[in-house]
Design a protein around this motif. Sequence first.
Motif, PDB file in Angstrom:
ATOM      1  N   LYS A  28       0.832  -1.212   0.000  1.00 35.83           N
ATOM      2  CA  LYS A  28       0.000   0.000   0.000  1.00 35.83           C
ATOM      3  C   LYS A  28       0.862   1.257   0.000  1.00 35.83           C
ATOM      4  N   LEU A  29       1.939   1.226   0.809  1.00 39.43           N
ATOM      5  CA  LEU A  29       2.850   2.371   0.889  1.00 39.43           C
ATOM      6  C   LEU A  29       3.486   2.650  -0.468  1.00 39.43           C
ATOM      7  N   ASP A  30       3.936   1.569  -1.136  1.00 38.40           N
ATOM      8  CA  ASP A  30       4.516   1.714  -2.476  1.00 38.40           C
ATOM      9  C   ASP A  30       3.509   2.331  -3.440  1.00 38.40           C
ATOM     10  N   GLU A  31       2.269   1.878  -3.322  1.00 41.81           N
ATOM     11  CA  GLU A  31       1.216   2.374  -4.217  1.00 41.81           C
ATOM     12  C   GLU A  31       0.979   3.874  -4.014  1.00 41.81           C
ATOM     13  N   ILE A  32       0.927   4.292  -2.735  1.00 42.09           N
ATOM     14  CA  ILE A  32       0.697   5.712  -2.420  1.00 42.09           C
ATOM     15  C   ILE A  32       1.863   6.571  -2.916  1.00 42.09           C
ATOM     16  N   LEU A  33       3.093   6.107  -2.661  1.00 43.71           N
ATOM     17  CA  LEU A  33       4.276   6.864  -3.109  1.00 43.71           C
ATOM     18  C   LEU A  33       4.292   7.004  -4.624  1.00 43.71           C
ATOM     19  N   LYS A  34       3.933   5.903  -5.314  1.00 43.19           N
ATOM     20  CA  LYS A  34       3.925   5.946  -6.775  1.00 43.19           C
ATOM     21  C   LYS A  34       2.889   6.957  -7.287  1.00 43.19           C
ATOM     22  N   GLU A  35       1.717   6.988  -6.633  1.00 44.87           N
ATOM     23  CA  GLU A  35       0.670   7.921  -7.052  1.00 44.87           C
ATOM     24  C   GLU A  35       1.091   9.364  -6.792  1.00 44.87           C
ATOM     25  N   ILE A  36       1.742   9.615  -5.639  1.00 45.72           N
ATOM     26  CA  ILE A  36       2.233  10.970  -5.325  1.00 45.72           C
ATOM     27  C   ILE A  36       3.232  11.427  -6.382  1.00 45.72           C
ATOM     28  N   LYS A  37       4.157  10.506  -6.758  1.00 44.34           N
ATOM     29  CA  LYS A  37       5.168  10.844  -7.768  1.00 44.34           C
ATOM     30  C   LYS A  37       4.496  11.159  -9.108  1.00 44.34           C
ATOM     31  N   SER A  38       3.498  10.348  -9.439  1.00 45.12           N
ATOM     32  CA  SER A  38       2.796  10.561 -10.703  1.00 45.12           C
ATOM     33  C   SER A  38       2.120  11.934 -10.730  1.00 45.12           C
ATOM     34  N   ILE A  39       1.477  12.318  -9.617  1.00 43.50           N
ATOM     35  CA  ILE A  39       0.792  13.619  -9.543  1.00 43.50           C
ATOM     36  C   ILE A  39       1.800  14.757  -9.649  1.00 43.50           C
ATOM     37  N   LYS A  40       2.947  14.616  -8.935  1.00 37.95           N
ATOM     38  CA  LYS A  40       3.994  15.655  -8.999  1.00 37.95           C
ATOM     39  C   LYS A  40       4.521  15.824 -10.422  1.00 37.95           C
ATOM     40  N   ASP A  41       4.755  14.697 -11.113  1.00 35.17           N
ATOM     41  CA  ASP A  41       5.231  14.760 -12.502  1.00 35.17           C
ATOM     42  C   ASP A  41       4.220  15.487 -13.377  1.00 35.17           C
ATOM     43  N   THR A  42       2.943  15.197 -13.162  1.00 34.81           N
ATOM     44  CA  THR A  42       1.885  15.851 -13.952  1.00 34.81           C
ATOM     45  C   THR A  42       1.897  17.359 -13.711  1.00 34.81           C
ATOM     46  N   ILE A  43       2.044  17.767 -12.430  1.00 35.39           N
ATOM     47  CA  ILE A  43       2.072  19.198 -12.093  1.00 35.39           C
ATOM     48  C   ILE A  43       3.254  19.887 -12.762  1.00 35.39           C
ATOM     49  N   CYS A  44       4.438  19.249 -12.722  1.00 37.17           N
ATOM     50  CA  CYS A  44       5.637  19.826 -13.371  1.00 37.17           C
ATOM     51  C   CYS A  44       5.392  20.021 -14.862  1.00 37.17           C
TER      52      CYS A  44
END
Length: 527
Positions: free
Chosen positions: A493-509
Amino acid sequence: MYGPGSQLGKSGNNSWAKERGCSIACQGSLTSARLHAPSIGERPLSHMPWKDTMRRVVRQSKFRHVFGQAVKNDQCYDDIRVSRVTWDSSFCAVNPRFVAIIIEASGGGAFLVLPLHKTGRIDKSYPTVCGHTGPVLDIDWCPHNDQVIASGSEDCTVMVWQIPENGLTLSLTEPVVILEGHSKRVGIVAWHPTARNVLLSAGCDNAIIIWNVGTGEALINLDDMHSDMIYNVSWNRNGSLICTASKDKKVRVIDPRKQEIVAEKEKAHEGARPMRAIFLADGNVFTTGFSRMSERQLALWNPKNMQEPIALHEMDTSNGVLLPFYDPDTSIIYLCGKGDSSIRYFEITDESPYVHYLNTFSSKEPQRGMGYMPKRGLDVNKCEIARFFKLHERKCEPIIMTVPRKSDLFQDDLYPDTAGPEAALEAEEWFEGKNADPILISLKHGYIPGKNRDLKVVKKNILDSKPTANKKCDLISVPKKTTDTASVQNEAKLDEILKEIKSIKDTICNQDERISKLEQQMAKIAA
């Protein structure tokens, strides 16, 4: 009175039924080896009162007028080199996102995975899933994750693959996990219907292995129950039992966790050609096979008493193996013969004669294989109750089965709640002995695919594990360490959350960069 041509399915011989729009199987003896037209006294049909004929012949069913229609050419998948391997599997697997097709491949085995909307001509350079070193024989989508697919191959391995959300952009050669345990080619793979990450495989070594895909372990090995080649394996509704059809002409019902045969029928069909056996929602077993005279048969069995079939019907003398596809929501069975150009469909009821012929969809081209869409992938607004993906030599053609209705409203009698994508059990719970029915969903507002979580495989320390794959195991009675399981799930679950956070940050950039570029363009235009 009707002569020898009154059997079900003989070419041109069911005109009697077609004229009256009725089920051929709606009268007559069920345990007889043939399905004859109804016997109505000694008077010819023309002298019978019309009302009496209607009362005795026409069976009320909302599926009596189901009709099939192939889609237009531009909605087909063209220029696909469908596999020519001599194996009686369907060669095609479908879910609400993708269609997967086993194809010809030089130097190994491969299959295509296409998003459903990717119709038209498929380029020869289109990426494939190509990690096997021998031809792929069977594929099956995970019912709990629309991006996970399992494949069995002549190279004696089972591989589990994770398909990217939007489909393949590069060929996939590295599976998430390789499951090794069979000594001969693997011709059957089947996911558990209600437990997450539980996969069954059967090979030409006459063994059935049940895997925990989440750990990559073979936890149950049924290697001494079949004396000859296994033709097919089917789970029951809640995944507590399996039924098998074998070359030794036996149909077996097996409890895999107790590793015992619950019921068995010798010579379910007496012919030498391959049989098929599947579980129905009520626990009965439906089989297709051949008679001693090589006529195709279908039969219905009660596992609690397999001495005599509930129903046994002969169909025709074609030699193609009949592949059954079953819809538990409507109790309709579709029979697709390999090499046939038709799909016959029957309704199973609990009233005599139990198996009712509905209709036949016919086309010109023979079918090399067939895919069957799960209920949640259908268009409820068009009263679609089944969708097939028919494989030709060089293309895949969707065929849509609909029930004609005048109203545009949701037809709740056609769409009872159906099995959804959520698993009812974790693998460890099932191996410990728990059972659960599928978690049902409503299709009233259509099915919207959710976000699938990545398949995580956590290999256990091989020094701590017992060599269970090659022995009759007492693993059912061994308690699992729940703390280990919980920590593994938390990490995932932790891996999944971290991956989603990274994906959102990449989208914002990316959006920030795009905004700055657009502002620069505006400044230039304004200047």
